[in-house]
Design a protein around this motif. Structure first.
Motif, PDB file in Angstrom:
ATOM      1  N   ASN A 300     -19.444 -29.679   0.613  1.00  0.00           N
ATOM      2  CA  ASN A 300     -18.980 -29.350  -0.727  1.00  0.00           C
ATOM      3  C   ASN A 300     -18.788 -27.831  -0.820  1.00  0.00           C
ATOM      4  OD1 ASN A 300     -18.585 -28.865  -3.443  1.00  0.00           O
ATOM      5  ND2 ASN A 300     -20.556 -29.706  -4.101  1.00  0.00           N
ATOM      6  N   PRO A 301     -17.554 -27.329  -0.953  1.00  0.00           N
ATOM      7  CA  PRO A 301     -17.332 -25.880  -0.997  1.00  0.00           C
ATOM      8  C   PRO A 301     -18.049 -25.189  -2.155  1.00  0.00           C
ATOM      9  CG  PRO A 301     -15.265 -27.059  -0.690  1.00  0.00           C
ATOM     10  CD  PRO A 301     -16.294 -28.079  -1.035  1.00  0.00           C
ATOM     11  N   LEU A 302     -18.290 -25.901  -3.239  1.00  0.00           N
ATOM     12  CA  LEU A 302     -18.868 -25.286  -4.430  1.00  0.00           C
ATOM     13  C   LEU A 302     -20.334 -24.913  -4.259  1.00  0.00           C
ATOM     14  CD1 LEU A 302     -17.204 -27.503  -7.173  1.00  0.00           C
ATOM     15  CD2 LEU A 302     -16.527 -25.224  -6.416  1.00  0.00           C
ATOM     16  N   LEU A 303     -20.954 -25.409  -3.209  1.00  0.00           N
ATOM     17  CA  LEU A 303     -22.330 -25.001  -2.918  1.00  0.00           C
ATOM     18  C   LEU A 303     -22.387 -23.570  -2.397  1.00  0.00           C
ATOM     19  CD1 LEU A 303     -23.645 -28.283  -1.254  1.00  0.00           C
ATOM     20  CD2 LEU A 303     -24.510 -27.259  -3.365  1.00  0.00           C
ATOM     21  N   ASP A 304     -21.248 -23.042  -1.986  1.00  0.00           N
ATOM     22  CA  ASP A 304     -21.166 -21.683  -1.463  1.00  0.00           C
ATOM     23  C   ASP A 304     -20.858 -20.730  -2.620  1.00  0.00           C
ATOM     24  OD1 ASP A 304     -20.329 -19.235  -0.185  1.00  0.00           O
ATOM     25  OD2 ASP A 304     -19.906 -20.387   1.633  1.00  0.00           O
ATOM     26  N   LEU A 305     -21.745 -19.759  -2.827  1.00  0.00           N
ATOM     27  CA  LEU A 305     -21.560 -18.794  -3.912  1.00  0.00           C
ATOM     28  C   LEU A 305     -20.224 -18.079  -3.787  1.00  0.00           C
ATOM     29  CD1 LEU A 305     -22.494 -17.127  -6.348  1.00  0.00           C
ATOM     30  CD2 LEU A 305     -23.756 -15.655  -4.749  1.00  0.00           C
ATOM     31  N   ARG A 306     -19.773 -17.807  -2.575  1.00  0.00           N
ATOM     32  CA  ARG A 306     -18.508 -17.089  -2.394  1.00  0.00           C
ATOM     33  C   ARG A 306     -17.333 -17.880  -2.962  1.00  0.00           C
ATOM     34  NH1 ARG A 306     -19.501 -16.251   3.942  1.00  0.00           N
ATOM     35  NH2 ARG A 306     -20.096 -18.424   3.566  1.00  0.00           N
ATOM     36  N   ALA A 310     -14.933 -16.776  -5.994  1.00  0.00           N
ATOM     37  CA  ALA A 310     -13.473 -16.760  -5.862  1.00  0.00           C
ATOM     38  C   ALA A 310     -12.817 -17.461  -7.059  1.00  0.00           C
ATOM     39  CB  ALA A 310     -13.056 -17.427  -4.554  1.00  0.00           C
ATOM     40  N   LEU A 311     -13.380 -18.585  -7.465  1.00  0.00           N
ATOM     41  CA  LEU A 311     -12.832 -19.296  -8.615  1.00  0.00           C
ATOM     42  C   LEU A 311     -12.917 -18.440  -9.873  1.00  0.00           C
ATOM     43  CD1 LEU A 311     -14.280 -22.897  -8.064  1.00  0.00           C
ATOM     44  CD2 LEU A 311     -11.989 -22.063  -7.536  1.00  0.00           C
ATOM     45  N   SER A 312     -14.046 -17.765 -10.047  1.00  0.00           N
ATOM     46  CA  SER A 312     -14.229 -16.925 -11.231  1.00  0.00           C
ATOM     47  C   SER A 312     -13.280 -15.732 -11.221  1.00  0.00           C
ATOM     48  CB  SER A 312     -15.681 -16.443 -11.305  1.00  0.00           C
ATOM     49  OG  SER A 312     -15.901 -15.654 -12.458  1.00  0.00           O
ATOM     50  N   LEU A 313     -13.137 -15.095 -10.057  1.00  0.00           N
ATOM     51  CA  LEU A 313     -12.273 -13.918  -9.952  1.00  0.00           C
ATOM     52  C   LEU A 313     -10.796 -14.245 -10.169  1.00  0.00           C
ATOM     53  CD1 LEU A 313     -13.924 -12.216  -6.848  1.00  0.00           C
ATOM     54  CD2 LEU A 313     -13.786 -11.233  -9.153  1.00  0.00           C
ATOM     55  N   SER A 314     -10.433 -15.504 -10.039  1.00  0.00           N
ATOM     56  CA  SER A 314      -9.037 -15.911 -10.197  1.00  0.00           C
ATOM     57  C   SER A 314      -8.668 -16.195 -11.654  1.00  0.00           C
ATOM     58  CB  SER A 314      -8.755 -17.167  -9.356  1.00  0.00           C
ATOM     59  OG  SER A 314      -9.067 -16.949  -7.991  1.00  0.00           O
ATOM     60  N   ILE A 315      -9.667 -16.203 -12.550  1.00  0.00           N
ATOM     61  CA  ILE A 315      -9.434 -16.564 -13.954  1.00  0.00           C
ATOM     62  C   ILE A 315      -9.244 -15.305 -14.801  1.00  0.00           C
ATOM     63  CG2 ILE A 315     -10.374 -17.718 -15.973  1.00  0.00           C
ATOM     64  CD1 ILE A 315     -12.015 -19.473 -14.046  1.00  0.00           C
ATOM     65  N   ALA A 351     -13.758  -9.341 -14.149  1.00  0.00           N
ATOM     66  CA  ALA A 351     -12.409  -8.844 -13.890  1.00  0.00           C
ATOM     67  C   ALA A 351     -11.630  -9.835 -13.033  1.00  0.00           C
ATOM     68  CB  ALA A 351     -12.488  -7.490 -13.194  1.00  0.00           C
ATOM     69  N   VAL A 352     -10.325  -9.726 -13.071  1.00  0.00           N
ATOM     70  CA  VAL A 352      -9.460 -10.561 -12.241  1.00  0.00           C
ATOM     71  C   VAL A 352      -9.162  -9.818 -10.944  1.00  0.00           C
ATOM     72  CG1 VAL A 352      -7.274 -11.813 -12.129  1.00  0.00           C
ATOM     73  CG2 VAL A 352      -8.399 -11.459 -14.337  1.00  0.00           C
ATOM     74  N   ASN A 353      -9.348 -10.524  -9.810  1.00  0.00           N
ATOM     75  CA  ASN A 353      -9.076  -9.890  -8.516  1.00  0.00           C
ATOM     76  C   ASN A 353      -8.666 -10.981  -7.527  1.00  0.00           C
ATOM     77  OD1 ASN A 353      -9.103  -8.534  -6.026  1.00  0.00           O
ATOM     78  ND2 ASN A 353     -10.713  -7.122  -6.709  1.00  0.00           N
ATOM     79  N   ILE A 354      -7.383 -11.267  -7.490  1.00  0.00           N
ATOM     80  CA  ILE A 354      -6.881 -12.355  -6.651  1.00  0.00           C
ATOM     81  C   ILE A 354      -7.094 -12.073  -5.169  1.00  0.00           C
ATOM     82  CG2 ILE A 354      -4.859 -13.714  -6.029  1.00  0.00           C
ATOM     83  CD1 ILE A 354      -5.912 -14.242  -8.831  1.00  0.00           C
ATOM     84  N   GLN A 355      -6.881 -10.831  -4.742  1.00  0.00           N
ATOM     85  CA  GLN A 355      -7.057 -10.506  -3.331  1.00  0.00           C
ATOM     86  C   GLN A 355      -8.498 -10.695  -2.890  1.00  0.00           C
ATOM     87  OE1 GLN A 355      -4.573 -10.036  -1.187  1.00  0.00           O
ATOM     88  NE2 GLN A 355      -3.291 -10.469  -2.999  1.00  0.00           N
ATOM     89  N   LYS A 358      -9.166 -14.401  -2.507  1.00  0.00           N
ATOM     90  CA  LYS A 358      -8.659 -14.926  -1.232  1.00  0.00           C
ATOM     91  C   LYS A 358      -9.569 -14.521  -0.075  1.00  0.00           C
ATOM     92  CE  LYS A 358      -3.742 -15.068  -2.474  1.00  0.00           C
ATOM     93  NZ  LYS A 358      -2.385 -14.529  -2.196  1.00  0.00           N
ATOM     94  N   ARG A 359     -10.050 -13.271  -0.118  1.00  0.00           N
ATOM     95  CA  ARG A 359     -10.934 -12.795   0.950  1.00  0.00           C
ATOM     96  C   ARG A 359     -12.221 -13.611   0.985  1.00  0.00           C
ATOM     97  NH1 ARG A 359     -15.249 -10.146   2.196  1.00  0.00           N
ATOM     98  NH2 ARG A 359     -15.881  -9.879   0.025  1.00  0.00           N
ATOM     99  N   LEU A 360     -12.785 -13.891  -0.183  1.00  0.00           N
ATOM    100  CA  LEU A 360     -14.029 -14.656  -0.248  1.00  0.00           C
ATOM    101  C   LEU A 360     -13.826 -16.090   0.226  1.00  0.00           C
ATOM    102  CD1 LEU A 360     -15.372 -13.318  -3.665  1.00  0.00           C
ATOM    103  CD2 LEU A 360     -16.523 -13.087  -1.452  1.00  0.00           C
ATOM    104  N   LEU A 361     -12.702 -16.685  -0.133  1.00  0.00           N
ATOM    105  CA  LEU A 361     -12.418 -18.044   0.339  1.00  0.00           C
ATOM    106  C   LEU A 361     -12.298 -18.079   1.859  1.00  0.00           C
ATOM    107  CD1 LEU A 361      -9.831 -19.294  -2.313  1.00  0.00           C
ATOM    108  CD2 LEU A 361     -12.144 -20.176  -1.953  1.00  0.00           C
ATOM    109  N   ALA A 362     -11.624 -17.100   2.413  1.00  0.00           N
ATOM    110  CA  ALA A 362     -11.485 -17.037   3.872  1.00  0.00           C
ATOM    111  C   ALA A 362     -12.841 -16.838   4.527  1.00  0.00           C
ATOM    112  CB  ALA A 362     -10.526 -15.909   4.259  1.00  0.00           C
ATOM    113  N   GLU A 363     -13.643 -15.955   3.957  1.00  0.00           N
ATOM    114  CA  GLU A 363     -14.970 -15.688   4.510  1.00  0.00           C
ATOM    115  C   GLU A 363     -15.852 -16.924   4.452  1.00  0.00           C
ATOM    116  OE1 GLU A 363     -18.543 -13.159   2.762  1.00  0.00           O
ATOM    117  OE2 GLU A 363     -16.954 -11.824   3.505  1.00  0.00           O
TER     118      GLU A 363
END
Length: 531
Positions: A300-306, A310-315, A351-355, A358-363
């Protein structure tokens, strides 16, 4: 959807039919009958059945609490308790109001309070949601018919706020009663300004004035709570004069209604927080999170804080508030509104930070993203479905494939409680007026024995946070307790137990000539209105 004048006029004809025609019009012609159009319906006449706003609104007419709250959610002695005193660190004494009678004429006493406080945690087979407010009580001592002492095993500073969420029911009417007995009226005997007349689940409820009420006489002989779930229908009914008040006004219609000659618009800074609840209840078997090709993910990806970060930073919360809520909300990074007790000013709106997202999702191991479904009710909160759709679009910018599924709250709520969804939009009303209820009920570890976590639909668990909350609740000094609450809120926010979005500023529209006292807790009740 914004309605123009032509839409309103066209909608009126349909509204009249929906309001049961002659019966509705006949009721409205009586000047002593108040008709309130509500977006959501009470699911039970039992005041302890479910801790939801429609149920609370319904119960407020018939029943009363020991400790009332003012329009800004601060405790007052306007309820069934005239005063409360801390006798020792573990004993609270409540002096009950004299000369109060139940609707059947029998006197209200401390035995009724004792019966109620024992009934709430023992109630089974219902959504409940009130036990956590009073689970600290270890012993109930009746000193005399109008004095009761509540003992706790450890110091518990929030007890007056806690009992202030519980409607008191009569011992003699409720001793062997089930929730259905309240629905039929057999047990629906209160001390409030109105008496039970009828209850049609998910449709309409009726009350008649209690002429023996101990307090100020109610303004109307009869009151109707009529469910009009469709926003257009509800507003058209108000403009046509078929109802006297409409709640949960869509923010897109506020400006138009302010120009209506026969309507006034009321708004207040509210306590309700709207947020997203990630499901961290399990590592596998997640139906609504898949790999990009639609296959199951090993974890489950949501167990990972990163991933949650990422979801929060995209909103873009400010965009949601500005574009969709039109002044009917305030962006927030926590579930306590600015100015309220235990609000933490050190927690900014994210704050919003799409980049960075993306970095956190990749990590976290998802450089190409994944598929996720966001669920939301479409009839519970202002613009709930539109907000969910907007968030879904925002997440796609971070590389996710997003489906948004919306449904009526009556269908949505039981599924959310069963942790069926991956992540969903939901609200919390902060009924105690501080951070405590969210810390216990929303982000506190789910525990049937203590009653904590009753609204923890994502099953987040953090023993450190639970300990901080318990310590704060046991701190009797207000200033020290407030700082501890602030610290606990920061832990929950940093760990993204939930993803806060904004505070709702509730809006009502009322027929001109009527007085309405808007409340931060969103209560929609004839108690708050006068002719």
């Amino acid at each position: 959807m914004r309605l123009n004048r032509r839409d309103f006029l066209l909608g009126t004809a349909g509204t009249l039919a929906a309001l049961a025609g002659p019966q509705a019009l006949h009721a409205q012609t009586k000047k002593d009958t108040l008709i309130i159009g509500t977006r959501s319906a009470a699911t039970s006449a039992d005041p302890h059945y479910a801790n939801t706003q429609p149920n609370i609104d319904y119960a407020s007419h018939i029943f009363e609490k020991l400790v009332e709250r003012d329009e800004h959610s601060k405790p007052t002695n306007g309820g069934l308790a005239q005063s409360w005193t801390l006798v020792s660190d573990t004993v609270w004494e409540f002096k009950l109001r004299p000369n109060v009678h139940w609707h059947d004429g029998k006197p209200f006493t401390a035995e009724d309070v004792e019966f109620t406080l024992k009934r709430v945690p023992a109630l089974t087979g219902t959504p409940g949601g009130f036990a956590s407010y009073i689970n600290a009580i270890s012993k109930i001592e009746i000193v005399d018919p109008l004095t009761i002492r509540l003992h706790t095993s450890a110091p518990y500073a929030n007890l007056p706020r806690g009992v202030g969420t519980i409607y008191i029911v009569s011992k003699h009417a409720g001793a062997d009663a089930k929730s259905e007995d309240y629905n039929t009226g057999r047990a629906a005997i209160g001390t409030g300004p109105y008496r039970y007349e009828y209850f049609k689940q998910n449709e309409e409820a009726g009350f008649v004035r209690n002429d023996s009420y101990w307090g100020k006489k109610a303004s109307w002989q009869a009151v109707r709570l009529r469910t009009l779930a469709n926003d257009s229908t509800r507003i058209a009914a108000l403009l046509a004069g078929d109802i006297d008040m409409a709640d949960q006004i869509p923010t897109s219609d506020i400006a138009h209604l302010k120009t209506a000659s026969k309507v006034t618009v009321d708004q207040i800074d509210g306590m309700r927080s709207i947020f997203l609840f990630p499901n961290v209840s399990r590592d596998t078997g997640m139906q609504f999170i898949k790999a990009m090709d639609g296959t199951s993910l090993p974890h489950n990806p949501l167990l990972d804080l990163r991933v949650r970060q990422a979801l929060s930073l995209s909103i873009d919360r400010k965009l949601l508030v500005d574009r969709l809520m039109s002044g009917g909300a305030a962006a927030n990074g926590q579930w306590i509104p600015a100015g309220a007790y235990s609000y933490n000013p050190a927690i900014p709106v994210p704050a919003v930070n799409i980049q960075e997202a993306k970095r956190l999702l990749a990590e976290a191991g998802y450089p190409k993203g994944f598929r996720i479904t966001l669920h939301s009710p479409n009839d519970r909160y202002p613009n709930d479905a539109r907000v969910a759709q907007a968030i879904g679009q925002m997440w796609t910018r971070a590389g996710l494939a997003v489906d948004v599924a919306v449904m009526p709250y009556a269908v949505f709520a039981p599924r959310a409680r069963k942790q069926e969804f991956a992540i969903h939009l939901i609200g919390w009303g902060n009924s105690a007026g501080d951070a405590s209820t969210g810390l216990m009920n929303v982000v506190g570890t789910y525990n049937t024995e203590t009653g904590w976590g009753v609204a923890n639909e994502g099953r987040y668990s953090n023993p450190k946070l639970d300990a901080m909350t318990a310590k704060a609740l046991a701190t009797m000094d207000d200033k020290s307790r407030e700082q501890q609450f602030k610290d606990a809120v920061k832990v929950a926010v940093d760990d993204l137990a939930i993803l806060p979005l904004y505070q709702v500023n509730p809006v009502w529209a009322v027929r001109k000539g009527l007085q309405h006292n808007p409340r931060a807790d969103e209560r929609t009740s004839a108690k708050d209105m006068s002719a």
